[in-house]
Design a protein around this motif. Structure first.
Motif, PDB file in Angstrom:
ATOM      1  N   SER A  65      -2.378  16.239  43.046  1.00  0.00           N
ATOM      2  CA  SER A  65      -1.154  15.625  42.000  1.00  0.00           C
ATOM      3  C   SER A  65      -1.280  14.371  42.535  1.00  0.00           C
ATOM      4  CB  SER A  65      -0.404  16.563  42.212  1.00  0.00           C
ATOM      5  OG  SER A  65       0.628  16.543  42.899  1.00  0.00           O
ATOM      6  N   ARG A  66      -1.527  13.569  43.477  1.00  0.00           N
ATOM      7  CA  ARG A  66      -1.371  11.593  43.613  1.00  0.00           C
ATOM      8  C   ARG A  66      -2.201  11.118  45.006  1.00  0.00           C
ATOM      9  NH1 ARG A  66      -0.670   9.238  47.931  1.00  0.00           N
ATOM     10  NH2 ARG A  66       0.980   9.588  49.158  1.00  0.00           N
ATOM     11  N   ILE A  67      -2.959  11.936  44.584  1.00  0.00           N
ATOM     12  CA  ILE A  67      -4.249  11.103  45.430  1.00  0.00           C
ATOM     13  C   ILE A  67      -3.873   9.750  45.329  1.00  0.00           C
ATOM     14  CG2 ILE A  67      -6.784  10.516  45.037  1.00  0.00           C
ATOM     15  CD1 ILE A  67      -5.623  13.887  46.387  1.00  0.00           C
ATOM     16  N   GLY A  87       4.139  11.445  58.392  1.00  0.00           N
ATOM     17  CA  GLY A  87       3.761  10.552  59.279  1.00  0.00           C
ATOM     18  C   GLY A  87       3.367   9.162  58.741  1.00  0.00           C
ATOM     19  N   THR A  88       3.447   8.859  57.475  1.00  0.00           N
ATOM     20  CA  THR A  88       4.014   7.452  56.637  1.00  0.00           C
ATOM     21  C   THR A  88       5.330   6.844  57.548  1.00  0.00           C
ATOM     22  OG1 THR A  88       3.036   8.190  54.610  1.00  0.00           O
ATOM     23  CG2 THR A  88       3.694   5.831  54.857  1.00  0.00           C
ATOM     24  N   ALA A  89       6.086   7.394  57.573  1.00  0.00           N
ATOM     25  CA  ALA A  89       8.107   6.743  57.845  1.00  0.00           C
ATOM     26  C   ALA A  89       7.228   6.648  59.210  1.00  0.00           C
ATOM     27  CB  ALA A  89       8.913   8.164  57.876  1.00  0.00           C
ATOM     28  N   GLN A 143      -3.365  -3.172  59.492  1.00  0.00           N
ATOM     29  CA  GLN A 143      -3.527  -1.784  58.946  1.00  0.00           C
ATOM     30  C   GLN A 143      -2.845  -0.597  58.799  1.00  0.00           C
ATOM     31  OE1 GLN A 143      -7.414  -0.265  58.382  1.00  0.00           O
ATOM     32  NE2 GLN A 143      -6.396   1.293  56.053  1.00  0.00           N
ATOM     33  N   GLY A 144      -1.644  -1.275  58.502  1.00  0.00           N
ATOM     34  CA  GLY A 144      -0.615   0.111  58.771  1.00  0.00           C
ATOM     35  C   GLY A 144      -0.786   1.396  57.726  1.00  0.00           C
ATOM     36  N   ASN A 145      -0.964   2.177  58.125  1.00  0.00           N
ATOM     37  CA  ASN A 145      -2.174   3.507  57.629  1.00  0.00           C
ATOM     38  C   ASN A 145      -1.040   4.997  57.969  1.00  0.00           C
ATOM     39  OD1 ASN A 145      -4.107   5.630  56.467  1.00  0.00           O
ATOM     40  ND2 ASN A 145      -4.536   4.200  55.281  1.00  0.00           N
ATOM     41  N   ASN A 146      -1.479   5.718  58.218  1.00  0.00           N
ATOM     42  CA  ASN A 146      -0.787   6.733  58.688  1.00  0.00           C
ATOM     43  C   ASN A 146      -2.004   7.778  58.840  1.00  0.00           C
ATOM     44  OD1 ASN A 146      -2.269   8.098  56.658  1.00  0.00           O
ATOM     45  ND2 ASN A 146       0.001   9.243  55.290  1.00  0.00           N
ATOM     46  N   MET A 147      -3.180   6.944  58.891  1.00  0.00           N
ATOM     47  CA  MET A 147      -4.053   7.545  60.188  1.00  0.00           C
ATOM     48  C   MET A 147      -3.936   7.107  61.409  1.00  0.00           C
ATOM     49  SD  MET A 147      -7.183   4.416  59.614  1.00  0.00           S
ATOM     50  CE  MET A 147      -6.627   2.891  60.511  1.00  0.00           C
ATOM     51  N   GLY A 155       9.506   1.112  45.170  1.00  0.00           N
ATOM     52  CA  GLY A 155       8.611   2.832  45.371  1.00  0.00           C
ATOM     53  C   GLY A 155       9.717   3.688  46.543  1.00  0.00           C
ATOM     54  N   ALA A 156      10.407   4.461  45.543  1.00  0.00           N
ATOM     55  CA  ALA A 156      10.929   5.196  46.084  1.00  0.00           C
ATOM     56  C   ALA A 156       9.887   6.504  45.353  1.00  0.00           C
ATOM     57  CB  ALA A 156      12.561   5.677  45.077  1.00  0.00           C
ATOM     58  N   GLY A 157       9.191   6.749  46.280  1.00  0.00           N
ATOM     59  CA  GLY A 157       8.460   8.373  46.516  1.00  0.00           C
ATOM     60  C   GLY A 157       8.328   9.134  47.271  1.00  0.00           C
ATOM     61  N   SER A 158       7.376   9.747  47.434  1.00  0.00           N
ATOM     62  CA  SER A 158       7.403  10.508  49.067  1.00  0.00           C
ATOM     63  C   SER A 158       7.614   9.697  50.014  1.00  0.00           C
ATOM     64  CB  SER A 158       6.315  11.531  48.852  1.00  0.00           C
ATOM     65  OG  SER A 158       5.328  11.015  49.155  1.00  0.00           O
ATOM     66  N   ALA A 159       6.608   8.430  49.768  1.00  0.00           N
ATOM     67  CA  ALA A 159       6.647   7.959  51.002  1.00  0.00           C
ATOM     68  C   ALA A 159       7.622   6.791  50.972  1.00  0.00           C
ATOM     69  CB  ALA A 159       4.870   6.931  50.762  1.00  0.00           C
ATOM     70  N   GLY A 160       8.377   6.317  50.865  1.00  0.00           N
ATOM     71  CA  GLY A 160       8.848   5.177  50.095  1.00  0.00           C
ATOM     72  C   GLY A 160       9.938   5.343  51.015  1.00  0.00           C
ATOM     73  N   ALA A 196       2.239  -4.290  52.712  1.00  0.00           N
ATOM     74  CA  ALA A 196       1.727  -3.734  50.974  1.00  0.00           C
ATOM     75  C   ALA A 196       0.962  -2.333  51.537  1.00  0.00           C
ATOM     76  CB  ALA A 196       0.582  -5.017  50.610  1.00  0.00           C
ATOM     77  N   MET A 197       1.131  -1.875  51.508  1.00  0.00           N
ATOM     78  CA  MET A 197       1.157   0.047  52.192  1.00  0.00           C
ATOM     79  C   MET A 197       0.722   0.816  50.826  1.00  0.00           C
ATOM     80  SD  MET A 197       3.970   0.633  55.219  1.00  0.00           S
ATOM     81  CE  MET A 197       2.909   1.893  55.862  1.00  0.00           C
ATOM     82  N   SER A 198       0.547   0.010  49.866  1.00  0.00           N
ATOM     83  CA  SER A 198      -0.545   1.350  48.711  1.00  0.00           C
ATOM     84  C   SER A 198      -1.648   1.010  49.051  1.00  0.00           C
ATOM     85  CB  SER A 198       0.329   1.343  47.367  1.00  0.00           C
ATOM     86  OG  SER A 198       1.651   1.224  47.254  1.00  0.00           O
TER      87      SER A 198
HETATM   88  N1  LIG Z   1      -0.428   3.069  54.112  1.00  0.00           N
HETATM   89  C1  LIG Z   1      -0.238   4.719  54.303  1.00  0.00           C
HETATM   90  O1  LIG Z   1      -0.260   4.889  55.312  1.00  0.00           O
HETATM   91  C2  LIG Z   1       0.586   5.114  53.035  1.00  0.00           C
HETATM   92  C3  LIG Z   1       0.504   5.828  53.527  1.00  0.00           C
HETATM   93  C4  LIG Z   1       1.696   7.025  52.040  1.00  0.00           C
HETATM   94  C5  LIG Z   1       0.915   6.418  50.819  1.00  0.00           C
HETATM   95  N2  LIG Z   1       0.687   5.683  50.654  1.00  0.00           N
HETATM   96  C6  LIG Z   1       0.587   4.969  49.309  1.00  0.00           C
HETATM   97  O2  LIG Z   1       1.800   4.881  48.108  1.00  0.00           O
HETATM   98  C7  LIG Z   1       2.048   4.974  47.290  1.00  0.00           C
HETATM   99  C8  LIG Z   1       3.153   5.704  46.918  1.00  0.00           C
HETATM  100  O3  LIG Z   1       2.910   6.470  47.134  1.00  0.00           O
HETATM  101  P1  LIG Z   1       3.587   8.056  46.820  1.00  0.00           P
HETATM  102  O4  LIG Z   1       3.609   9.091  47.092  1.00  0.00           O
HETATM  103  O5  LIG Z   1       4.814   7.662  47.485  1.00  0.00           O
HETATM  104  O6  LIG Z   1       4.201   7.919  45.516  1.00  0.00           O
HETATM  105  P2  LIG Z   1       4.758   8.687  44.060  1.00  0.00           P
HETATM  106  O7  LIG Z   1       4.338   8.229  42.670  1.00  0.00           O
HETATM  107  O8  LIG Z   1       6.101   9.770  44.698  1.00  0.00           O
HETATM  108  O9  LIG Z   1       6.029   7.318  44.506  1.00  0.00           O
HETATM  109  C9  LIG Z   1       5.598   5.733  43.919  1.00  0.00           C
HETATM  110  C10 LIG Z   1       7.275   5.263  43.601  1.00  0.00           C
HETATM  111  O10 LIG Z   1       6.365   3.671  42.974  1.00  0.00           O
HETATM  112  C11 LIG Z   1       7.404   3.669  42.468  1.00  0.00           C
HETATM  113  N3  LIG Z   1       6.837   2.592  41.397  1.00  0.00           N
HETATM  114  C12 LIG Z   1       6.421   2.731  40.329  1.00  0.00           C
HETATM  115  N4  LIG Z   1       6.488   1.429  39.244  1.00  0.00           N
HETATM  116  C13 LIG Z   1       6.850   0.690  40.144  1.00  0.00           C
HETATM  117  C14 LIG Z   1       7.240  -0.765  39.851  1.00  0.00           C
HETATM  118  N5  LIG Z   1       6.612  -1.455  39.453  1.00  0.00           N
HETATM  119  N6  LIG Z   1       8.287  -1.591  41.076  1.00  0.00           N
HETATM  120  C15 LIG Z   1       8.859  -0.776  42.223  1.00  0.00           C
HETATM  121  N7  LIG Z   1       8.604   0.595  42.257  1.00  0.00           N
HETATM  122  C16 LIG Z   1       7.407   1.236  41.699  1.00  0.00           C
HETATM  123  C17 LIG Z   1       8.062   4.899  41.538  1.00  0.00           C
HETATM  124  O11 LIG Z   1       9.421   4.652  40.913  1.00  0.00           O
HETATM  125  C18 LIG Z   1       8.084   5.231  42.380  1.00  0.00           C
HETATM  126  O12 LIG Z   1       9.263   5.984  43.157  1.00  0.00           O
HETATM  127  C19 LIG Z   1       0.459   5.229  47.094  1.00  0.00           C
HETATM  128  O13 LIG Z   1      -0.815   4.146  46.920  1.00  0.00           O
HETATM  129  C20 LIG Z   1      -0.330   5.859  48.363  1.00  0.00           C
HETATM  130  O14 LIG Z   1      -1.134   5.335  48.518  1.00  0.00           O
HETATM  131  C21 LIG Z   1       0.605   4.857  51.785  1.00  0.00           C
END
Ligand SMILES: NC(=O)c1ccc[n+]([C@@H]2O[C@H](COP(=O)([O-])OP(=O)(O)OC[C@H]3O[C@@H](n4cnc5c(N)ncnc54)[C@H](O)[C@@H]3O)[C@@H](O)[C@H]2O)c1
Ligand SMILES: O=C(O)C[C@H](O)C(=O)O
Ligand SMILES: [Mg+2]
Length: 622
Positions: free
Chosen positions: A194-196, A311-313, A506-510, A343-348, A460-462
């Motif tokens: 659902s969120r790749i 893991g990300t945390a 590389q700040g990755n949960n790997m 970003g305030a999703g699962s990772a944030g 810049a972790m996305s």
């Molecule tokens: N580096 C890592 O190890 C790692 C680990 C987990 C996730 N990620 C990456 O983090 C990203 C987010 O993952 P997630 O699971 O939290 O996704 P998510 O969809 O649950 O959350 C995304 C968040 O970003 C916010 N957002 C969207 N547009 C925005 C904007 N313009 N400004 C500020 N915030 C905005 C959304 O409101 C939401 O809160 C993905 O790209 C994922 O690949 C990276």
């Protein structure tokens, strides 16, 4: 177990009966309901999928799937041979297009295909190639190429890898799980697609992520590849394109919601833990509304964790502590850092919760400590700065909503833009988990110049690459050589010409999940506790030397991933021992495990890591 055995018996009985019918009908030139004379086969399950003479891939009908124990071993959508050829040809043509306008490495997909074919032919050789060249090929089998693979999966799909449980399989999972050939499975990575990465809902094509994560489990943690299982739970997709795509491999229906959804996940969990009671299940790339709920649902009763949340945390905390040390300050100065999170999703939210707890612990774990920690964060999501004035605020984000009055003093309102927040807060760290490529625009990075830190940090972790909030080139060119930079996807270091290098971490949960999984496995702990996760994160934070962090190197290079994973696993076991959670693993019982000193613990971990060496084979007829 009883039920499972019964199911298993009845499924073997039905297999024998099927076979009898086939044999006798063949002798009498009986025809099948499909109107053809049947071909007798002496194989079932994966053996038939791996046999080019008999394999039909996605064209196996449901009747054949049931008859040949193939249920769960293929994506759910049954295709005819015309559709299969169309899918193959579309992919073949796409290869030409990619060479013209493809990603930054135009050969990335071609490399993935070649490696994947090797994986199909010779697993030992595949992992030897991967381990020995991890720096070069992790970006192919894992992030970022794995994202492209998932996006192109309908064309790339050849031989299935892993299991598929779909909404259509309700009531069948307990018997389907026995279609997997391995008697023992240590590690499952499961996704619902659902969120790749930052690519959104990719439905059943998200299986690529589970495969990629497990490749790292083998390469970095030495988990035996015969005991890993990638799983896709196909509950439908809300991706409009996929819903209409005739080449889509999954169920073409909208995602299940509410109790229907939970019922499927519950049934899957019950099935896998019934067959493999000690398996560890890593949840991966679930949209945040389910990520948190499922974590709360299972984490206190099952050996599971959510990589994107937990893991990300841990990886982010290790990096943030590195950023403190890089300023020449001790780690206990962490609670003084001002952090803006986009970003305030699962990772944030995962990162925010863990960072708040870490700060509070450093401040003595009192109520005031938690309040004070909380006030170090400013969270901006798609609707801007989150304050108490937000209507319908997500419950997970509630804790980090800023007080309206306090914000007014800074001249900030509910929904203030990222650039406004950065300008007013002047943070030490700007951390992005927004999935929005380029969010840290020139304007935002210019605003970061006002940071009160001696070494401002940008995370810049996305993922994947195109979704990174900014590139290291952008960040270093605006903020100068002294800043600290980390990104989720790999980027090259930035050369300044003067012999100086801007290090791209590389700040990755790997760097964490393989060690968390391995440590949990070898400890025999029945759950993955907060303490075990924290121990993993602290181990990663302490891994970098003083000299390295002062140079801005806050994460290890991927070439050292096997070494860091081993240490993290040992730290996880040590913590599990301290929390009295260990139950032992194989011949090492809990009591013996508790007696090991640190050196012996490392040796124990190392001795249990699989290495890609050919065993000598001897034939025995059973
Ligand atoms: N580096 C890592 O190890 C790692 C680990 C987990 C996730 N990620 C990456 O983090 C990203 C987010 O993952 P997630 O699971 O939290 O996704 P998510 O969809 O649950 O959350 C995304 C968040 O970003 C916010 N957002 C969207 N547009 C925005 C904007 N313009 N400004 C500020 N915030 C905005 C959304 O409101 C939401 O809160 C993905 O790209 C994922 O690949 C990276
Ligand atoms: O898969 C990755 O590279 C990291 C993380 O799990 C993500 O979802 O982006
Ligand atoms: Mg993930």
């Amino acid at each position: 177990m009883g039920i499972a055995n019964n199911l298993r018996l009845s499924s073997s009985l039905s297999r024998i009966l099927h076979r009898r019918i086939l044999y006798s009908s063949a002798a009498r030139s009986f025809t099948t309901s499909e109107g053809h004379r049947p071909t007798i086969v002496h194989k079932q399950g994966l053996d038939i999928l791996h046999d080019p003479w008999f394999n039909k891939g996605t064209a196996f009908t449901m009747t054949e799937r049931n008859r040949l124990d193939l249920r769960g071993l293929l994506p759910p959508n049954v295709m005819d041979s015309e559709q299969q050829i169309q899918r193959f040809m579309t992919d073949l043509k796409r290869l030409e297009e990619q060479a013209r306008d493809g990603p930054s490495d135009p050969n990335a997909l071609a490399k993935w295909r070649i490696l994947n074919r090797l994986h199909d032919r010779n697993e030992t050789m595949y992992y030897k190639v991967l381990i020995n060249n991890i720096e070069e090929y992790a970006p192919i089998v894992y992030t970022p190429t794995v994202g492209l693979v998932c996006q192109n999966y309908s064309g790339l799909f050849r031989r299935p890898r892993g299991m598929y449980f779909s909404a259509e399989d309700r009531g069948e999972m307990m018997s389907m799980v026995y279609n997997w050939p391995a008697e023992q499975v240590d590690m499952i990575v499961v996704t619902d697609g659902s969120r790749i990465l930052g690519l959104g809902d990719l439905g059943v094509h998200g299986i690529g992520i589970a495969v990629g994560k497990l490749d790292l489990y083998v390469a970095a943690a030495g988990i035996n590849p015969q005991r890993v299982l990638p799983v896709m739970i196909d509950v439908g997709t809300n991706n409009e394109k996929l819903l209409k795509d005739p080449m889509y491999l999954g169920l073409q229906q909208r995602r299940l919601e509410d109790d229907d959804y939970i019922d499927v996940i519950d049934e899957f969990m019950e099935a896998v833990y019934t067959r493999w009671p000690h398996v560890i299940v890593q949840f991966e790339d679930f949209q945040s509304k389910w990520a948190f709920k499922l974590l709360q649902r299972y984490r206190y009763t099952n050996r599971m964790f959510n990589d994107d949340v937990q893991g990300t945390a841990g990886v982010a905390i290790a990096g943030l502590l590195g950023a403190v040390r890089a300023q020449g300050r001790p780690m206990i100065d962490f609670p003084k850092m001002k952090i803006v999170v986009a970003g305030a999703g699962s990772a944030g939210i995962g990162v925010l919760n863990a960072a708040r707890k870490t700060m509070a612990r450093m401040l003595g774990n009192t109520e005031t400590a938690f309040d004070s920690a909380q006030s170090q964060f400013w969270v901006v999501d798609a609707q801007g700065l989150i304050t108490e004035g937000r209507e319908n605020i997500d419950p997970e984000a509630q804790l980090f909503a800023r007080k309206t009055k306090e914000m007014e003093r800074l001249g900030l309102k509910e929904g203030a833009t990222l650039v406004e927040v950065v300008r007013e807060v002047k943070p030490d760290v700007l951390l992005g988990l927004s999935a929005v490529g380029g969010l840290f625009s020139k304007e935002v990075l210019e605003a970061m110049k006002g940071s009160t830190s001696t070494r401002p940090a940008i995370f810049a972790m996305s993922n994947p690459t195109k979704n990174a909030e900014c590139t290291p080139q952008d960040a270093f060119s605006i903020l100068g050589e002294n800043m600290i930079f980390a990104s989720g996807s790999p980027f090259k270091n930035v050369e300044f010409g003067s012999g100086h290098v801007g290090h791209c971490n590389q700040g990755n949960n790997m760097y964490l999940f393989p060690g968390i999984g391995l440590g949990t496995l070898l400890s025999g702990a029945p759950i993955v506790s907060d303490g075990m996760l924290q121990a993993a994160s602290e181990c990663l934070a302490a891994y970098m030397s003083e000299e390295e962090v002062l140079q801005g190197i806050i994460y290890p290079p991927i070439s050292r991933i096997r070494d860091i994973t081993k240490r993290i696993a040992a730290a996880v076991i040590k913590e599990a021992i301290e929390e009295d959670l260990v139950e032992g693993y194989r011949e090492m019982d809990a009591r013996e495990l508790q007696k090991l000193n640190e050196e012996e613990l490392m040796e124990y971990v190392e001795n249990n890591m699989w290495n890609p060496e050919y065993p000598t084979l001897v034939y025995k007829d059973d």
